[in-house]
Scaffold this motif. Structure first.
Motif, PDB file in Angstrom:
ATOM      1  N   UNK A  64       0.854  -1.183   0.000  1.00 50.02           N
ATOM      2  CA  UNK A  64       0.000   0.000   0.000  1.00 50.02           C
ATOM      3  C   UNK A  64       0.887   1.230   0.000  1.00 50.02           C
ATOM      4  N   UNK A  65       0.764   2.096  -0.948  1.00 45.64           N
ATOM      5  CA  UNK A  65       1.617   3.271  -1.061  1.00 45.64           C
ATOM      6  C   UNK A  65       1.217   4.309  -0.031  1.00 45.64           C
ATOM      7  N   UNK A  66       2.188   5.144   0.327  1.00 43.11           N
ATOM      8  CA  UNK A  66       1.883   6.177   1.306  1.00 43.11           C
ATOM      9  C   UNK A  66       0.866   7.161   0.762  1.00 43.11           C
ATOM     10  N   UNK A  67       0.858   7.381  -0.537  1.00 39.88           N
ATOM     11  CA  UNK A  67      -0.122   8.312  -1.103  1.00 39.88           C
ATOM     12  C   UNK A  67      -1.536   7.773  -0.987  1.00 39.88           C
ATOM     13  N   UNK A  68      -1.701   6.431  -0.911  1.00 40.89           N
ATOM     14  CA  UNK A  68      -3.022   5.817  -0.808  1.00 40.89           C
ATOM     15  C   UNK A  68      -3.530   5.807   0.625  1.00 40.89           C
ATOM     16  N   UNK A  69      -2.639   6.086   1.575  1.00 41.44           N
ATOM     17  CA  UNK A  69      -3.042   6.099   2.980  1.00 41.44           C
ATOM     18  C   UNK A  69      -3.336   7.533   3.374  1.00 41.44           C
ATOM     19  N   UNK A  70      -4.577   7.798   3.722  1.00 44.08           N
ATOM     20  CA  UNK A  70      -4.998   9.145   4.060  1.00 44.08           C
ATOM     21  C   UNK A  70      -5.625   9.152   5.446  1.00 44.08           C
ATOM     22  N   UNK A  71      -5.722  10.322   6.061  1.00 42.37           N
ATOM     23  CA  UNK A  71      -6.443  10.385   7.333  1.00 42.37           C
ATOM     24  C   UNK A  71      -7.829   9.771   7.202  1.00 42.37           C
ATOM     25  N   UNK A  72      -8.215   8.979   8.179  1.00 39.11           N
ATOM     26  CA  UNK A  72      -9.492   8.276   8.138  1.00 39.11           C
ATOM     27  C   UNK A  72      -9.359   6.822   7.753  1.00 39.11           C
ATOM     28  N   UNK A  73      -8.218   6.430   7.165  1.00 37.96           N
ATOM     29  CA  UNK A  73      -8.001   5.028   6.814  1.00 37.96           C
ATOM     30  C   UNK A  73      -8.001   4.174   8.087  1.00 37.96           C
ATOM     31  N   UNK A  74      -8.663   2.989   8.029  1.00 40.63           N
ATOM     32  CA  UNK A  74      -8.710   2.080   9.173  1.00 40.63           C
ATOM     33  C   UNK A  74      -7.876   0.849   8.863  1.00 40.63           C
ATOM     34  N   UNK A  75      -7.017   0.490   9.799  1.00 44.19           N
ATOM     35  CA  UNK A  75      -6.170  -0.685   9.675  1.00 44.19           C
ATOM     36  C   UNK A  75      -6.600  -1.719  10.704  1.00 44.19           C
ATOM     37  N   UNK A  76      -6.577  -2.976  10.281  1.00 41.50           N
ATOM     38  CA  UNK A  76      -6.963  -4.096  11.147  1.00 41.50           C
ATOM     39  C   UNK A  76      -8.350  -3.888  11.752  1.00 41.50           C
ATOM     40  N   UNK A  96       9.807   6.423   2.562  1.00 38.80           N
ATOM     41  CA  UNK A  96       8.762   5.415   2.361  1.00 38.80           C
ATOM     42  C   UNK A  96       8.089   4.934   3.620  1.00 38.80           C
ATOM     43  N   UNK A  97       8.512   5.394   4.788  1.00 39.36           N
ATOM     44  CA  UNK A  97       7.862   5.038   6.059  1.00 39.36           C
ATOM     45  C   UNK A  97       7.183   6.276   6.623  1.00 39.36           C
ATOM     46  N   UNK A  98       5.936   6.132   7.038  1.00 44.33           N
ATOM     47  CA  UNK A  98       5.162   7.259   7.561  1.00 44.33           C
ATOM     48  C   UNK A  98       4.698   6.945   8.975  1.00 44.33           C
ATOM     49  N   UNK A 117       5.359   2.506   2.311  1.00 44.48           N
ATOM     50  CA  UNK A 117       5.082   2.585   0.894  1.00 44.48           C
ATOM     51  C   UNK A 117       5.566   1.335   0.162  1.00 44.48           C
ATOM     52  N   UNK A 118       5.159   1.168  -1.097  1.00 44.47           N
ATOM     53  CA  UNK A 118       5.512  -0.042  -1.849  1.00 44.47           C
ATOM     54  C   UNK A 118       7.005  -0.171  -2.103  1.00 44.47           C
ATOM     55  N   UNK A 119       7.741   0.929  -2.062  1.00 45.68           N
ATOM     56  CA  UNK A 119       9.170   0.862  -2.338  1.00 45.68           C
ATOM     57  C   UNK A 119      10.022   0.763  -1.075  1.00 45.68           C
ATOM     58  N   UNK A 120       9.374   0.745   0.099  1.00 46.80           N
ATOM     59  CA  UNK A 120      10.160   0.636   1.328  1.00 46.80           C
ATOM     60  C   UNK A 120      10.776  -0.760   1.406  1.00 46.80           C
ATOM     61  N   UNK A 121      12.108  -0.872   1.524  1.00 46.84           N
ATOM     62  CA  UNK A 121      12.757  -2.176   1.335  1.00 46.84           C
ATOM     63  C   UNK A 121      12.809  -3.067   2.567  1.00 46.84           C
ATOM     64  N   UNK A 122      12.436  -2.566   3.756  1.00 46.73           N
ATOM     65  CA  UNK A 122      12.699  -3.353   4.972  1.00 46.73           C
ATOM     66  C   UNK A 122      11.425  -3.621   5.774  1.00 46.73           C
TER      67      UNK A 122
END
Length: 505
Positions: free
Chosen positions: A1-13, A27-29, A48-53
């Motif tokens: 999931x890219x950082x641009x696709x994660x916006x305020x209001x997004x719910x995880x788990x 790439x980490x937010x 983000x999708x390009x974060x390598x670790x």
């Protein structure tokens, strides 16, 4: 999931709602989010999708979640898949070491106390083979709950891709740099850190703290040099692990979690029995003398007969008073029960209370008989009876003051080793007000067998629980029925417990 696709209001788990983006790097937010189930703020890292670790960070977070030292950031959840990868941890509020140094160097004892707490916490992490590797002033926090918190153990190193062959030495040096910063307001590194100026140098080597700031005690200068200034050691051995730093700072005064002023009245609950008796004696000694009897002015003449009459009356009154006194003494000598009946019950109670002594419990455990597994952080329960006011046992975190409406109570159970009479129990709670606690005593560690002998509402700080009636038992339970808000969470905290007993029951 890219950082641009994660916006305020997004719910995880299906429970963590992202609210505010705090930082974003490589790439980490980092987000401030809300745990919708427990109604508390949390910190969430997304990738983000390009974060390598991602895998390394999630693995480190899951390992860090098993750490139990309350001075280390608690990790609540971590997930990894193609769509949603995240780490959820405690949201810590307070002042970082950077914030504390904004007005200049700290008092030496305060700087040493903060770093000593951090060293003990990291020593605990190292026992679990988890390391920090990137200690900076922003990682050391004095929380709004008046405790030390070390942020980012294991997780921040994974985020930055840091590895080392000597993790114990690296973390010891990091602690030394934090102590250097606290003592001097400078950072002993190649460049400024967190707004702190670089430490001054002489002949290509960093100056020691005493060379930078006047008044730094020699022993703290030595500890700092041994930890992070190898060029200045002059034959002194290096401190090569957090446990060695903690040992070197073991005797420093720790930052106290609570500063409380007690009312002068009523004095019985807070003052010692010796002080109470001494106050009574001082009051007796300082009573004002009776006012002098006014002297009659001498007669101007013609009063000789009257004077003789008055003198005769006085003599008669004195004779009558002597007779009454002799009769009273005779009755007292003939009635031996009278003196016993005249003994003040208050005096007897004071004498019994004065003999009460502190008794150290044999064991302590977190007590959650109404929960799923019956346990409430028993692995840190001994911190409430270790004699150190800087360590604490805490309950789990709950969604509201009523324990998330999940149970009627939770507490700390003390095993005294044998049945004994309980005079009182002094519990040092968290500074945040609003706790409701009960003192329960009994000879069986079952909730139904423990009798409530004292209660205290809106409790905080140093709280004395005194039984209304004589209470005896082997087990002593401090039972939270309501927990206060603490740094964005709801939980009960006990820094230290002292049990007083006049003797075995």
């Amino acid at each position: 999931m890219s950082t641009s696709a994660v916006e305020p209001g997004t719910r995880l788990a299906e429970r963590f709602r992202l609210e505010d983006r705090v930082t974003e790097s490589d790439g980490a937010t980092l987000w401030k989010a809300i745990d919708e189930i427990l109604a508390r703020p949390v910190a969430v890292h997304t990738f983000g999708p390009d974060f390598p670790r991602v895998h390394e960070v999630v693995t480190a977070a899951r390992a860090a979640s098993r750490l139990t030292d309350p001075r280390l950031t608690q990790v609540f959840d971590a997930g990894e898949d193609d769509k949603h990868s995240y780490v959820v941890s405690e949201w810590v509020t307070g002042e970082t070491l950077t914030d504390l140094l904004a007005a200049g160097p700290l008092e030496p004892d305060r700087a040493a106390g903060l770093v000593a707490e951090a060293a003990e916490a990291l020593a605990h992490a190292h026992e679990a083979k988890l390391y920090h590797l990137c200690l900076r002033p922003s990682h050391l926090v004095w929380t709004t709950g008046n405790t030390v918190k070390v942020l980012g153990v294991a997780v921040d190193a994974a985020l930055s891709g840091l590895t080392t062959d000597q993790p114990a030495l690296d973390d010891a040096e990091g602690l030394g740099r934090l102590l250097y910063a606290g003592l001097t307001g400078h950072w002993p590194g190649d460049e400024e850190e967190g707004g702190l100026p670089a430490a001054p140098m002489i002949d290509g080597h960093f100056c020691s703290p005493r060379q930078v700031t006047a008044g730094v005690p020699n022993y703290l200068d030595t500890v700092t040099v041994r930890a992070c200034l190898p060029e200045s050691r002059k034959g002194q051995g290096a401190l090569s692990s957090p446990s060695e730093v903690a040992e070197a700072l073991a005797d420093v005064a720790r930052p106290m979690p609570i500063a409380i002023s007690y009312p002068s009245t009523p004095a019985v609950a807070s003052a010692s029995h010796t002080e109470g008796l001494d106050i009574a004696h001082r009051q007796q000694r300082t009573m004002p003398p009776p006012p002098p009897v006014p002297r009659r002015p001498p007669s101007q003449g013609g009063g000789n007969v009257l004077n003789r009459v008055l003198m005769t009356l006085v003599v008669l009154l004195v004779i009558a008073a002597v007779g009454v006194g002799a009769w009273t003494i005779g009755r007292s000598l003939g009635s031996p029960a009278t003196p016993e009946a005249s003994v003040s019950p208050t005096t007897g109670k004071s004498s019994a209370s004065a003999s009460a002594q502190a008794v150290k419990p044999d064991k302590a455990k977190g007590f959650d008989p109404l929960g799923d597994d019956g346990d409430e952080k028993s692995d840190i329960a001994e911190l409430a009876i270790d004699g150190k006011p800087s360590t604490a046992w805490t309950t789990q975190s709950y969604g509201n003051a009523e324990l998330g409406n999940l149970k009627k109570g939770v507490g700390l159970l003390l095993d005294m080793g044998k049945s004994m009479q309980i005079s009182d129990v002094v519990a040092t709670l968290g500074k945040a007000g609003g706790a409701s606690v009960e003192l329960k005593v009994g000879d069986s560690p079952e909730l139904g067998s423990l009798k409530t002998v004292a209660t205290q509402k809106s409790a905080s700080g140093k709280t004395t629980l005194t039984p209304d009636d004589p209470a005896s038992g082997r087990y002593v339970l401090i039972w939270f029925t309501r927990v206060p808000a603490d740094a964005g969470q709801f939980r009960g905290t006990i820094y230290e417990v002292v049990v007083h007993s006049p003797g075995s029951a």
